[in-house]
Write a protein that holds these residues in place. Structure first.
Motif, PDB file in Angstrom:
ATOM      1  N   ASN A 155      96.786  10.647  13.213  1.00  0.00           N
ATOM      2  CA  ASN A 155      97.494  11.465  14.022  1.00  0.00           C
ATOM      3  C   ASN A 155      98.603  11.873  13.540  1.00  0.00           C
ATOM      4  N   SER A 156      99.593  10.893  13.092  1.00  0.00           N
ATOM      5  CA  SER A 156     100.884  11.148  12.602  1.00  0.00           C
ATOM      6  C   SER A 156     101.059  12.076  11.383  1.00  0.00           C
ATOM      7  N   GLU A 157      99.692  12.269  10.841  1.00  0.00           N
ATOM      8  CA  GLU A 157      99.562  13.195   9.437  1.00  0.00           C
ATOM      9  C   GLU A 157      99.398  14.661   9.818  1.00  0.00           C
ATOM     10  N   ILE A 158      98.971  14.935  10.906  1.00  0.00           N
ATOM     11  CA  ILE A 158      98.497  16.139  11.362  1.00  0.00           C
ATOM     12  C   ILE A 158      99.585  17.180  11.328  1.00  0.00           C
ATOM     13  N   GLU A 159      99.654  17.967  10.423  1.00  0.00           N
ATOM     14  CA  GLU A 159     100.625  19.038  10.299  1.00  0.00           C
ATOM     15  C   GLU A 159      99.981  20.341  10.513  1.00  0.00           C
ATOM     16  N   THR A 160     100.645  21.050  11.543  1.00  0.00           N
ATOM     17  CA  THR A 160     100.082  22.350  11.643  1.00  0.00           C
ATOM     18  C   THR A 160     100.871  23.078  12.742  1.00  0.00           C
ATOM     19  N   GLU A 161     100.731  24.450  12.752  1.00  0.00           N
ATOM     20  CA  GLU A 161     101.321  25.504  13.546  1.00  0.00           C
ATOM     21  C   GLU A 161     100.650  25.985  14.514  1.00  0.00           C
ATOM     22  N   LYS A 162     101.123  26.580  15.629  1.00  0.00           N
ATOM     23  CA  LYS A 162     100.348  27.511  16.700  1.00  0.00           C
ATOM     24  C   LYS A 162      99.051  26.867  16.963  1.00  0.00           C
ATOM     25  N   THR A 163      98.878  25.537  17.103  1.00  0.00           N
ATOM     26  CA  THR A 163      97.369  24.912  17.476  1.00  0.00           C
ATOM     27  C   THR A 163      97.617  24.003  18.439  1.00  0.00           C
ATOM     28  N   VAL A 164      96.304  23.972  19.339  1.00  0.00           N
ATOM     29  CA  VAL A 164      96.035  23.238  20.410  1.00  0.00           C
ATOM     30  C   VAL A 164      95.382  22.132  19.799  1.00  0.00           C
ATOM     31  N   ILE A 165      96.040  20.781  20.285  1.00  0.00           N
ATOM     32  CA  ILE A 165      95.566  19.661  19.521  1.00  0.00           C
ATOM     33  C   ILE A 165      95.176  18.598  20.723  1.00  0.00           C
ATOM     34  N   SER A 166      93.710  18.377  20.906  1.00  0.00           N
ATOM     35  CA  SER A 166      93.170  17.424  21.821  1.00  0.00           C
ATOM     36  C   SER A 166      93.142  16.241  21.058  1.00  0.00           C
ATOM     37  N   LYS A 201     102.746   4.524  18.459  1.00  0.00           N
ATOM     38  CA  LYS A 201     104.284   5.320  18.587  1.00  0.00           C
ATOM     39  C   LYS A 201     104.485   6.257  17.761  1.00  0.00           C
ATOM     40  N   GLU A 202     104.170   6.141  16.574  1.00  0.00           N
ATOM     41  CA  GLU A 202     104.643   7.204  15.345  1.00  0.00           C
ATOM     42  C   GLU A 202     103.602   8.388  15.661  1.00  0.00           C
ATOM     43  N   ALA A 203     102.351   8.107  16.020  1.00  0.00           N
ATOM     44  CA  ALA A 203     101.594   9.524  16.375  1.00  0.00           C
ATOM     45  C   ALA A 203     102.303  10.235  17.345  1.00  0.00           C
ATOM     46  N   MET A 204     102.875   9.495  18.519  1.00  0.00           N
ATOM     47  CA  MET A 204     103.222  10.345  19.711  1.00  0.00           C
ATOM     48  C   MET A 204     104.560  10.709  19.126  1.00  0.00           C
ATOM     49  N   GLU A 205     105.406   9.981  18.423  1.00  0.00           N
ATOM     50  CA  GLU A 205     106.652  10.634  18.120  1.00  0.00           C
ATOM     51  C   GLU A 205     106.469  11.930  17.253  1.00  0.00           C
ATOM     52  N   HIS A 206     105.714  12.092  16.403  1.00  0.00           N
ATOM     53  CA  HIS A 206     105.113  12.956  15.562  1.00  0.00           C
ATOM     54  C   HIS A 206     104.988  14.168  16.495  1.00  0.00           C
ATOM     55  N   TYR A 207     104.103  14.103  17.292  1.00  0.00           N
ATOM     56  CA  TYR A 207     103.570  15.069  18.291  1.00  0.00           C
ATOM     57  C   TYR A 207     104.609  15.845  19.100  1.00  0.00           C
ATOM     58  N   LYS A 208     105.621  14.864  19.455  1.00  0.00           N
ATOM     59  CA  LYS A 208     106.677  15.255  20.212  1.00  0.00           C
ATOM     60  C   LYS A 208     107.702  16.157  19.510  1.00  0.00           C
ATOM     61  N   ASN A 209     107.611  16.040  18.109  1.00  0.00           N
ATOM     62  CA  ASN A 209     108.388  16.550  17.215  1.00  0.00           C
ATOM     63  C   ASN A 209     107.854  18.121  16.721  1.00  0.00           C
ATOM     64  N   ILE A 210     106.454  18.089  16.885  1.00  0.00           N
ATOM     65  CA  ILE A 210     105.912  19.350  16.691  1.00  0.00           C
ATOM     66  C   ILE A 210     105.374  20.331  17.570  1.00  0.00           C
ATOM     67  N   GLY A 211     105.444  19.718  18.815  1.00  0.00           N
ATOM     68  CA  GLY A 211     104.885  20.547  20.056  1.00  0.00           C
ATOM     69  C   GLY A 211     105.208  20.038  21.342  1.00  0.00           C
ATOM     70  N   LYS A 212     104.694  20.734  22.390  1.00  0.00           N
ATOM     71  CA  LYS A 212     104.805  20.322  23.711  1.00  0.00           C
ATOM     72  C   LYS A 212     103.660  19.288  24.060  1.00  0.00           C
ATOM     73  N   VAL A 213     103.902  18.391  24.566  1.00  0.00           N
ATOM     74  CA  VAL A 213     102.785  17.275  24.827  1.00  0.00           C
ATOM     75  C   VAL A 213     102.531  17.425  26.475  1.00  0.00           C
ATOM     76  N   VAL A 214     101.523  17.859  26.818  1.00  0.00           N
ATOM     77  CA  VAL A 214     100.701  18.207  28.119  1.00  0.00           C
ATOM     78  C   VAL A 214      99.694  16.917  28.261  1.00  0.00           C
ATOM     79  N   TYR A 215     100.088  16.269  29.543  1.00  0.00           N
ATOM     80  CA  TYR A 215      99.236  15.072  29.929  1.00  0.00           C
ATOM     81  C   TYR A 215      98.374  15.782  31.232  1.00  0.00           C
TER      82      TYR A 215
END
Length: 166
Positions: free
Chosen positions: A66-77, A86-100
């Motif tokens: 998950n922490s290696e997924i690099e993409t733009e304009k993408t919805v990630i499930s 922790k690394e995956a979630m920090e990465h996701y916070k950096n590349i987009g909006k996290v919706v719970y």
């Protein structure tokens, strides 16, 4: 890297994959199911990975991929257990909006008939209630937006997400 991705987190059966596909269509975004990415990269089904590597081994692998997924304009499930990484979630916070996508225990019990078959990451003897209680604070911690599904239809949930992120 632009922060223009939308990352969906939540319990198994909260509708992340289903909602994600429709959301991507509406926004004109790509769609990635992180669990399928794990299966592709590893060459095994999630349930096989969990069986062979154990819960901790799976969580480590999930965190790394998950922490290696690099993409733009993408919805990630994401998989329900991604919040242990922790690394995956920090990465996701950096590349987009996290919706719970928040779902009640009642609804979850109705939707999750076969927990094992779904590859839900649960320790031996752990109940769905204790898993829910363990993960909820993590989902809340990482979420930029919380969408409480309540008794909403999928259309209403999607409308709520769109108004939250706009």
């Amino acid at each position: 890297m632009k922060k223009n991705n939308i990352i969906l987190i939540g319990m198994p059966a909260s509708g992340k994959s289903t909602v994600g596909v429709i959301l991507a269509k509406i926004l004109g975004y790509n769609f990635i199911d992180a669990d399928i990415v794990i299966q592709e990269k590893d060459g095994r089904k999630l349930s096989e990975i969990i069986e062979a590597e154990g819960i901790d081994g799976f969580v480590d692998l999930e965190n790394r991929i998950n922490s290696e997924i690099e993409t733009e304009k993408t919805v990630i499930s994401t998989g329900g257990s991604v919040v242990y990484g922790k690394e995956a979630m920090e990465h996701y916070k950096n590349i987009g909006k996290v919706v719970y996508l928040k779902v009640s225990m009642d609804v979850l019990t109705k939707r999750l008939n076969d927990v094992k078959q779904r590859g839900v990451v649960m320790r031996e003897g752990q109940s769905l209630v204790s898993l829910y209680n363990e993960r909820t604070p993590l989902y809340e911690k990482y979420a930029d937006y919380t969408i409480d599904e309540g008794t909403h239809t999928m259309e209403e949930v999607i409308a709520d997400i769109l108004s939250a992120i706009s």
